[in-house]
Design an enzyme around this catalytic site. Structure first.
Site, PDB file in Angstrom:
ATOM      1  N   CYS A  95      45.314  36.318  35.481  1.00 55.24           N
ATOM      2  CA  CYS A  95      46.564  36.877  34.943  1.00 55.24           C
ATOM      3  C   CYS A  95      46.319  38.056  34.011  1.00 55.24           C
ATOM      4  CB  CYS A  95      47.392  35.796  34.254  1.00 55.24           C
ATOM      5  SG  CYS A  95      46.592  34.999  32.847  1.00 55.24           S
ATOM      6  N   HIS A 148      48.684  32.104  29.384  1.00 57.41           N
ATOM      7  CA  HIS A 148      49.082  32.795  30.608  1.00 57.41           C
ATOM      8  C   HIS A 148      49.946  33.998  30.247  1.00 57.41           C
ATOM      9  CE1 HIS A 148      49.580  33.076  34.920  1.00 57.41           C
ATOM     10  NE2 HIS A 148      50.890  33.117  34.806  1.00 57.41           N
ATOM     11  N   HIS A 165      52.638  37.985  38.001  1.00 59.86           N
ATOM     12  CA  HIS A 165      51.508  37.324  37.339  1.00 59.86           C
ATOM     13  C   HIS A 165      50.560  36.799  38.408  1.00 59.86           C
ATOM     14  CE1 HIS A 165      52.992  33.069  38.053  1.00 59.86           C
ATOM     15  NE2 HIS A 165      54.033  33.808  38.403  1.00 59.86           N
TER      16      HIS A 165
END
Length: 195
Positions: A95, A148, A165
């Site tokens: 990510c 994340h 992502h």
């Protein structure tokens, strides 16, 4: 299941860098756009800043929009790339690596980890999100530790905010930030471009 994509990239000449059809089409659109803008301004083009490593190198809104579009376009060109921890290439991407690679397309060096990226820019409220803003998530509902990151690609309406992502299970993909799953683990949003 048959696929119309080849497993290996095809290059036109030895040593050429691989470009997807999207990238080639976008380059042609940008060339046409620059030509139109140059014609309108009587051939007087805008000179870009030489310092392209800071996030403040974009003095006017039109330039900002062009930079945001370039970063989003670059990120989308990786759609379908499988997840690979620590990856920053089409072979595999994580990510924060996706965002580092995407921002390099405008010569901005984003920090490498999602935690560091969460401090790169100004914190913004969800209702103020714009394309190009970074969104950060925790591992679960009660976590405040950032694990994340994604980037807003499109504000469709109040209930649909798309972000891109690198998902561990599906690779590089776009999802709706306002879905129940992402809302439960959302921590913060940051605007990496100053206005």
């Amino acid at each position: 299941m048959a696929s119309c994509q080849s497993a290996k990239p095809t290059f036109s000449k030895r040593g050429d860098t691989y470009k997807s059809a999207r990238e080639i089409a976008e380059e042609k659109r940008q060339e046409r756009k620059r030509a139109r803008m140059a014609a309108r301004s009587g051939g007087k083009g805008t000179v870009a800043s030489k310092d392209r490593t800071s996030r403040t190198n974009v003095p006017n809104p039109r330039r900002l929009d062009e930079h945001v579009a370039t970063v989003i376009h670059t990120a989308r060109s990786y759609t379908g790339t499988p997840y690979k921890w620590g990856g920053t290439t089409r072979v595999g991407m994580d990510c924060s690596g996706l965002l580092c690679t995407s921002f390099q397309s405008i010569n901005v060096n984003l920090p490498r980890t999602s935690e560091e990226q969460s401090r790169f820019g100004k914190t913004v409220k969800v209702r103020e999100l714009k394309e190009g803003d970074l969104v950060f998530f925790g591992a679960n509902k009660n976590s405040r530790e950032i694990t994340h990151v994604g980037m807003v690609t499109e504000i469709v309406n109040d209930s649909e905010v798309k972000f891109i992502h690198a998902s561990t299970s599906l690779g590089v993909i776009e999802n709706n930030l306002n879905s129940d799953y992402w809302q439960k683990i959302f921590i913060k949003a940051v605007r990496p471009f100053e206005e």
